[in-house]
Design a protein around this motif. Sequence first.
Motif, mmCIF file in Angstrom:
data_model
loop_
_atom_site.group_PDB
_atom_site.id
_atom_site.type_symbol
_atom_site.label_atom_id
_atom_site.label_comp_id
_atom_site.label_asym_id
_atom_site.label_seq_id
_atom_site.Cartn_x
_atom_site.Cartn_y
_atom_site.Cartn_z
ATOM 1 N N ILE A 1 0.828 -1.217 0.000
ATOM 2 C CA ILE A 1 0.000 0.000 0.000
ATOM 3 C C ILE A 1 0.858 1.262 0.000
ATOM 4 C CG2 ILE A 1 -0.207 -0.100 2.507
ATOM 5 C CD1 ILE A 1 -2.670 1.359 2.465
ATOM 6 N N VAL A 2 2.093 1.142 0.519
ATOM 7 C CA VAL A 2 2.965 2.307 0.573
ATOM 8 C C VAL A 2 3.345 2.759 -0.836
ATOM 9 C CG1 VAL A 2 5.254 3.060 1.297
ATOM 10 C CG2 VAL A 2 3.842 1.762 2.854
ATOM 11 N N TYR B 1 -7.603 1.495 -6.913
ATOM 12 C CA TYR B 1 -9.041 1.759 -6.824
ATOM 13 C C TYR B 1 -9.752 0.555 -7.436
ATOM 14 C CZ TYR B 1 -13.416 4.344 -7.233
ATOM 15 O OH TYR B 1 -14.714 4.758 -7.120
ATOM 16 N N THR C 1 9.177 1.522 3.869
ATOM 17 C CA THR C 1 8.324 2.588 4.409
ATOM 18 C C THR C 1 8.292 3.738 3.403
ATOM 19 O OG1 THR C 1 10.198 3.593 5.521
ATOM 20 C CG2 THR C 1 8.938 1.994 6.775
ATOM 21 N N VAL C 2 7.517 4.754 3.737
ATOM 22 C CA VAL C 2 7.347 5.879 2.812
ATOM 23 C C VAL C 2 8.697 6.522 2.474
ATOM 24 C CG1 VAL C 2 6.377 8.198 2.627
ATOM 25 C CG2 VAL C 2 4.990 6.363 3.534
ATOM 26 N N TRP D 1 -11.280 8.371 1.030
ATOM 27 C CA TRP D 1 -9.924 8.634 0.549
ATOM 28 C C TRP D 1 -9.879 8.866 -0.956
ATOM 29 C CZ3 TRP D 1 -5.956 6.447 -2.423
ATOM 30 C CH2 TRP D 1 -4.671 6.910 -2.137
ATOM 31 N N TRP D 2 -10.754 8.162 -1.658
ATOM 32 C CA TRP D 2 -10.772 8.278 -3.119
ATOM 33 C C TRP D 2 -11.594 9.470 -3.577
ATOM 34 C CZ3 TRP D 2 -7.376 5.436 -5.549
ATOM 35 C CH2 TRP D 2 -6.974 4.229 -4.991
ATOM 36 N N ASP E 1 -14.807 9.507 -3.151
ATOM 37 C CA ASP E 1 -16.148 8.994 -3.413
ATOM 38 C C ASP E 1 -17.088 9.427 -2.289
ATOM 39 O OD1 ASP E 1 -15.454 7.777 -5.697
ATOM 40 O OD2 ASP E 1 -15.351 5.738 -4.895
ATOM 41 N N PHE F 1 -5.065 1.024 9.163
ATOM 42 C CA PHE F 1 -4.620 2.056 8.217
ATOM 43 C C PHE F 1 -4.741 1.549 6.788
ATOM 44 C CE2 PHE F 1 -1.825 3.555 11.856
ATOM 45 C CZ PHE F 1 -2.711 4.546 12.193
ATOM 46 N N ARG F 2 -4.390 0.267 6.588
ATOM 47 C CA ARG F 2 -4.413 -0.317 5.244
ATOM 48 C C ARG F 2 -5.829 -0.280 4.665
ATOM 49 N NH1 ARG F 2 -5.595 -4.756 2.715
ATOM 50 N NH2 ARG F 2 -6.402 -5.730 4.586
ATOM 51 N N TRP G 1 -6.519 3.173 3.353
ATOM 52 C CA TRP G 1 -5.496 3.725 2.448
ATOM 53 C C TRP G 1 -4.633 4.805 3.081
ATOM 54 C CZ3 TRP G 1 -5.318 0.738 -1.637
ATOM 55 C CH2 TRP G 1 -6.481 0.053 -2.014
ATOM 56 N N ASP G 2 -4.586 4.847 4.409
ATOM 57 C CA ASP G 2 -3.757 5.868 5.043
ATOM 58 C C ASP G 2 -2.324 5.345 5.068
ATOM 59 O OD1 ASP G 2 -2.592 7.796 6.500
ATOM 60 O OD2 ASP G 2 -4.012 7.773 8.155
ATOM 61 N N TYR G 3 -1.647 5.440 3.921
ATOM 62 C CA TYR G 3 -0.347 4.762 3.813
ATOM 63 C C TYR G 3 0.741 5.437 4.625
ATOM 64 C CZ TYR G 3 0.593 8.143 0.119
ATOM 65 O OH TYR G 3 0.748 9.292 -0.591
ATOM 66 N N GLU G 4 0.539 6.714 4.949
ATOM 67 C CA GLU G 4 1.578 7.385 5.725
ATOM 68 C C GLU G 4 1.596 6.882 7.169
ATOM 69 O OE1 GLU G 4 1.040 11.499 4.911
ATOM 70 O OE2 GLU G 4 2.039 11.281 2.980
ATOM 71 N N TYR H 1 0.271 4.040 7.976
ATOM 72 C CA TYR H 1 0.603 2.629 7.800
ATOM 73 C C TYR H 1 2.118 2.454 7.833
ATOM 74 C CZ TYR H 1 1.236 -1.842 5.447
ATOM 75 O OH TYR H 1 1.631 -3.112 5.134
ATOM 76 N N SER H 2 2.781 3.351 7.123
ATOM 77 C CA SER H 2 4.235 3.284 7.039
ATOM 78 C C SER H 2 4.876 3.467 8.410
ATOM 79 C CB SER H 2 4.716 4.343 6.058
ATOM 80 O OG SER H 2 6.095 4.428 6.056
ATOM 81 N N PHE I 1 4.287 0.325 10.274
ATOM 82 C CA PHE I 1 5.083 -0.756 9.692
ATOM 83 C C PHE I 1 6.554 -0.650 10.084
ATOM 84 C CE2 PHE I 1 7.714 -2.407 6.211
ATOM 85 C CZ PHE I 1 7.363 -3.738 6.323
#
Lengths: 217, 500
Positions: free
Chosen positions: A65-66, A71, A137-138, B37-38, B40, B439-440, B443-446, B448-449, B452
Amino acid sequence: MTPLKRKESFEHYIATLKYSLYCMTHPLDGFWDLTHEKRGSLAAANTILVLTLLARIMNLQFTGIVCQQVYWEGINIFLYLASVLFPFLLWCVGNWALTTLFDGKGTLKQVYMASCYAIAPYPLFQFPLIILSNVITVEEREFYLVLGSLSLAWCAVLMIAAMMEIHEYKVSKTILCTIGTIFAMLIMIFILLLFFSMISQGIAYFVSLYREIMFRM
Amino acid sequence: MKKAMKRLGALAAAAVMAVSTPVAVHAEEGYTYNYDWWGDVQYSPDAYRVAGVFTAKELGLDVELSSPEGLFVSGNMVYLCDTGNNRILELERKDQDSLEVVRIIDSFRGGTGSSTFSGPTDVAVTEDGYLFVADRNNGRILKLDMDLNYVLEFTKPVDATMDQTQSFLPRKISTDSAGRVYCVATNVNKGLIKYEADGRFSGFVGASKVIYNWTDYIWKKFATKEQREQLESFVPTEYDNLYTDSEGFLYVCTTNVAEAALDDGTAEPIRRLNMMGNDILVRNGEWYVIGDLYWGEGGGYEGPSLITDVTALDNDVYVGLDKVRGRLFVYDSQGRILFAFGGNGNMDGYFKQPAALDHMGRDLLVLDSLDRSITIFTPTRFGAMVYQAIEQFQEGDYEESGETWREVLALNGNYDLAYIGIGRTLLRQKEYHEAMEYFRLKWDYENYSKAFKQYRKEWVEEHILLVILVVFGVLCVPLGIGKLKAIKREIDTADIFMKQ
C-alpha cells in the motif's frame, strides 16, 4: 514424436528462454544472433509476454500500500491486460508495416519475437520489486520508484537495439522508424475507432429497420 | 463451456433488463455523507437532526420576519437581525426544543444621528455585555450597552485607500476579546476593515492574494484601453462573512471563487486568519476545503459550493454553509471532512436561501432569509460520538478516543476517520500489526508506514538469528558452490587421472 525429440525440444525451449538474459546484457550482439543464428524461439517469446502480463496482475494485487493504491472499483482485469497487450501488438504490427516499406529485413514473426525479448527486464524486475514494496516505508519508497523506472528505461533501450538488429538499420534510421511506428499506431487506433463506430451504426440501422417492420406488422 | 455460455446469457439478459426497465434506484442516497480517501461519496448515518424550525409563528411574533440576514449566538441567547423590519430580536433558548422572544430591539437611546436602525445586517455581542450592530443603510456600526444606551459608533474609515465617494455599507461584523471590531463591507476588497476599541480605523486585514493568469497578463500588455476595460480586473476577492473563534482567530469565507481555481486547489473559500492577516487554516485532508467536490447539475443547481457563512465550534471543528445547495460542511481541525448534510427544499432540515450560521455549544443554528426561519440542529448519537472521539484525542486520552472510535465504527462502517482513529490509538499502544490493518483498510499509507516501521523493527529484533542465517546463506552459498566447482575441476584435470 519420440520421447527423445520432446526432451530435445524442451531443452531448446529452456535454452532460448535463458538466451533472453544474454540479450539483456548484450543487446546488439544478442538481438543479432536471436534471429540470424536462431538462438531465440517463439515459445520463449510467448513465455516472456505471458510473464509480463502476470507481473502486471501481480503488481496490481500484491504491491504494498505504501507504493501503490488501487481503486478496485475501477479495475476491469481484461481491460487492464488489454492496456498492455493491445499497444504491444499494435507496436509489432505498426513496426512491421512501416519497416517493410523502408528496407527492413525483419518479418512480423521476428519483430514480435525481438519485441518480446526486449521487454524481458520488466517481469525480471517486477517480481522482486513486488516483494520489496511490502517491506519498505514511505521514506524508502524512492528505491522502489527508481528501480521501477530503471526497468522500463532498460526495456526501451533493448527495444530500440532489437529493432536496429532485426531490420539491419543504422541508429538514426531506427530512431526515425520508432517515431514513425508511434504515428502508425495512432493511425491504426483511429481507423479501428472509425471501423467500430461504422459497424455499430450499421447494426443500429438494421435493428431499427427490424423494429419498424415488427411495429407495422 | 456450457456453464460459461449460460453465465454469458444471464449477463446479457440482465443487461437488457437494466436498459429496458427504468427503475429509480436511489436507495444509497442519504441526507448526510462525507468523502472517502478516493473522493467517493460515502453516505453515513445522520450526524445532526433538526431540533426545531422557528418562524415568526413559532416565536409568537405578530409581524413576519423580513429577509433576515444576521445571526449571533451568545450563551443561550440568540440575536437575530430582522433586516427588512429594521429591528433586532433577542431570543432565548430555554430548553432543547424551544426558542422564545425576550425583547424586540428597534431603537436605542442617545447618539448623534437617527436612533433607529435601517437595514441592520449583522449583530455581535461581546462577553462584557455590549451589543454591536451593523446598521448598513445608515453607514455605521453601533456599539450599545445591554440597556440599549448608545456608547460609540464606528463610521466610514477616513483613509486615502478608501474611495470617499462610495457609500459605506457595513455588512458583517465580528468582535474580538480586546473590543476590536472587524467588518466586511460591500464594495471593499482590501480585506476586513479593522477598528480599534475606541472606534478608530486602524487598517485592513487579510486581503486575499491576487491570483491572475499569466496569459491574461500578457494580453493586457497589448490590449487597447477599451479592451482592457472589457476585461475582468485583477482585484482581491471580497469576503462574505467572518467569525471569531474561541482562540481569537478569524474565520472568513468568500463566495467569489473560480471553478478552475477550486479544482486545482488555489482557491480558498474558507480561511483562518491570524493577527497579521495570514491564512493559517490547516489543510491536511485528502481533499480541498471547498465544500462539495463534484458539482453536478442536478436539481437545477450548478457550479461549486459557495460558502456564505462559517462558524467554529470549541473543539476546533468548523462548519461552512453552502448557499447553492443549502448544505453544511463540517471539517475537523486538520481540514478533513467529518460530515456534509442538508439540501434545498421545504422539509425540516432543508433550506430555501440559507444566509447565516452560528453555533450554540455543538448545536448549529441556520438562518434562512427566504423561508424566514431559524433551524436548530442538534448532534445525533453518531455526531456526538465523532466529536467526543476528536476531543478525547485532542486532550490526550488516546485509549478512550480509540474506544469511542470503535463505537462510531459500529454505527457507521464506512467512516474512514474511525478506522484511522482506532489505528492511531493502537499505534500509541504499540499494537503495530493491528494498527497497520486499520490504516491499510482506509489507504492511510503514511500512518501505515509509521506503524510498519515499528513492526519491522520488532520483527527483526525477534528474528535476529533467522536474519543472520539468511544473510549468511545468501553470501556463502554462491561462494561455496564456486569453491566446490573449483575443487571438482581440479580433480577432473588432475595429473594422476589424466595419465590413464
